[in-house]
Design an enzyme around this catalytic site. Sequence first.
Site, PDB file in Angstrom:
ATOM      1  N   GLY A 128      36.046  48.684   2.074  1.00  0.00           N
ATOM      2  CA  GLY A 128      37.468  48.434   2.289  1.00  0.00           C
ATOM      3  C   GLY A 128      37.837  47.009   1.949  1.00  0.00           C
ATOM      4  O   GLY A 128      38.606  46.353   2.650  1.00  0.00           O
ATOM      5  N   LYS A 172      37.298  53.561  17.453  1.00  0.00           N
ATOM      6  CA  LYS A 172      36.813  52.185  17.475  1.00  0.00           C
ATOM      7  C   LYS A 172      35.891  51.932  18.675  1.00  0.00           C
ATOM      8  O   LYS A 172      34.961  51.130  18.587  1.00  0.00           O
ATOM      9  CB  LYS A 172      37.983  51.205  17.465  1.00  0.00           C
ATOM     10  CG  LYS A 172      38.646  51.099  16.100  1.00  0.00           C
ATOM     11  CD  LYS A 172      37.666  50.647  15.025  1.00  0.00           C
ATOM     12  CE  LYS A 172      38.311  50.424  13.682  1.00  0.00           C
ATOM     13  NZ  LYS A 172      37.388  49.906  12.654  1.00  0.00           N
ATOM     14  N   SER A 203      37.731  47.031  17.005  1.00  0.00           N
ATOM     15  CA  SER A 203      39.129  46.746  17.342  1.00  0.00           C
ATOM     16  C   SER A 203      39.267  46.641  18.850  1.00  0.00           C
ATOM     17  O   SER A 203      38.569  47.343  19.600  1.00  0.00           O
ATOM     18  CB  SER A 203      40.044  47.859  16.839  1.00  0.00           C
ATOM     19  OG  SER A 203      41.360  47.722  17.355  1.00  0.00           O
ATOM     20  N   ASP A 227      34.451  56.838  -1.368  1.00  0.00           N
ATOM     21  CA  ASP A 227      34.987  57.266  -0.080  1.00  0.00           C
ATOM     22  C   ASP A 227      33.838  57.234   0.921  1.00  0.00           C
ATOM     23  O   ASP A 227      32.907  58.039   0.822  1.00  0.00           O
ATOM     24  CB  ASP A 227      35.564  58.677  -0.214  1.00  0.00           C
ATOM     25  CG  ASP A 227      36.153  59.215   1.077  1.00  0.00           C
ATOM     26  OD1 ASP A 227      35.897  58.633   2.150  1.00  0.00           O
ATOM     27  OD2 ASP A 227      36.858  60.235   1.023  1.00  0.00           O
ATOM     28  N   VAL A 228      33.891  56.314   1.890  1.00  0.00           N
ATOM     29  CA  VAL A 228      32.754  56.134   2.797  1.00  0.00           C
ATOM     30  C   VAL A 228      32.521  57.341   3.700  1.00  0.00           C
ATOM     31  O   VAL A 228      31.448  57.467   4.301  1.00  0.00           O
ATOM     32  CB  VAL A 228      32.893  54.858   3.647  1.00  0.00           C
ATOM     33  CG1 VAL A 228      32.936  53.625   2.760  1.00  0.00           C
ATOM     34  CG2 VAL A 228      34.103  54.926   4.567  1.00  0.00           C
ATOM     35  N   ASN A 274      33.752  47.476   6.975  1.00  0.00           N
ATOM     36  CA  ASN A 274      35.144  47.180   7.289  1.00  0.00           C
ATOM     37  C   ASN A 274      36.086  48.362   7.062  1.00  0.00           C
ATOM     38  O   ASN A 274      37.129  48.456   7.710  1.00  0.00           O
ATOM     39  CB  ASN A 274      35.610  45.984   6.435  1.00  0.00           C
ATOM     40  CG  ASN A 274      37.105  45.762   6.521  1.00  0.00           C
ATOM     41  OD1 ASN A 274      37.625  45.342   7.551  1.00  0.00           O
ATOM     42  ND2 ASN A 274      37.808  46.051   5.432  1.00  0.00           N
ATOM     43  N   SER A 327      38.550  52.611  -1.784  1.00  0.00           N
ATOM     44  CA  SER A 327      38.680  54.063  -1.902  1.00  0.00           C
ATOM     45  C   SER A 327      39.867  54.432  -2.777  1.00  0.00           C
ATOM     46  O   SER A 327      39.710  55.016  -3.836  1.00  0.00           O
ATOM     47  CB  SER A 327      38.828  54.707  -0.518  1.00  0.00           C
ATOM     48  OG  SER A 327      38.999  56.107  -0.632  1.00  0.00           O
ATOM     49  N   TYR A 343      42.535  56.718  16.990  1.00  0.00           N
ATOM     50  CA  TYR A 343      42.046  55.452  16.438  1.00  0.00           C
ATOM     51  C   TYR A 343      41.322  54.647  17.506  1.00  0.00           C
ATOM     52  O   TYR A 343      40.218  54.129  17.273  1.00  0.00           O
ATOM     53  CB  TYR A 343      43.213  54.636  15.874  1.00  0.00           C
ATOM     54  CG  TYR A 343      42.793  53.269  15.382  1.00  0.00           C
ATOM     55  CD1 TYR A 343      42.148  53.117  14.163  1.00  0.00           C
ATOM     56  CD2 TYR A 343      43.018  52.121  16.151  1.00  0.00           C
ATOM     57  CE1 TYR A 343      41.746  51.864  13.710  1.00  0.00           C
ATOM     58  CE2 TYR A 343      42.631  50.872  15.711  1.00  0.00           C
ATOM     59  CZ  TYR A 343      41.991  50.745  14.497  1.00  0.00           C
ATOM     60  OH  TYR A 343      41.598  49.507  14.050  1.00  0.00           O
TER      61      TYR A 343
END
Length: 246
Positions: free
Chosen positions: A12, A162, A145, A63-64, A90, A37, A158
């Site tokens: 990223g 994280k 995060s 694309d991870v 990242n 990506s 999200y």
Amino acid sequence: MDLQHKVVLVTGGATGIGRATCIQLAAQGALVAMNYSRSKEEAMDTAQYIRERGGKVITIQADVSKDAEVRQMVEEVVAQFGTIHALINNASITRQIPLEDLESATDEIWDELYDVNVKGMFHCARAVSKWIQQHPQGAIVNVGSVAGLTGSGSSLPYAVSKAAVHGLTKSLARALAPKIRVNCIVPGAVATRWWKGEEDKMYKLSGDLLLQRISTPEDIAASICAMLQQDSMTGQVITVDNGQTL
């Protein structure tokens, strides 16, 4: 780790924190492998910026969330640079969903965020580990995060993803010791394109910032680079948030 001539893969890396990290790594003499990506144009712009300042960088699309693409990416980095000394995990995605809107947190969104934010980081760590462990002081830095600490953020899936990244960091630190150090930087609010049009929500979530400022991508990149260079640190989840979570 002295970053001079070290090969560092940044996922990223085209925008935001990833872009700032690639630029700072290159400025310190690292050979940067920048993954992206979908942000091809931004990746090319970032690479050009680095090269114009004398840095060395290659760009690789992958694309991870897809293990086969990650393994191919690592092979390409090794083919061009010979090895890999460090990984910056990242690459992440989010969806802007009010925390209380549980119905909007669909299975599709859960799967999408977990596939990139958690499994994607695992895919990358697994793929690079055989190369990084060949070098003394090799390291992986995951980007977490404060949402994973507080449970609040751009969306519930999200925040949970994280929190999983923070746990993944500790498990990988155990699994890859003593040859690879694994740590996690945990940014608070950061002024990136994720919050474009959602600035009011960002400031509301940030709460009472003791330092009365929002971090820049460069702030977080500096912390990532410092963590790479701290050879006695592993399994740590370090918050950089202007006092947001105190």
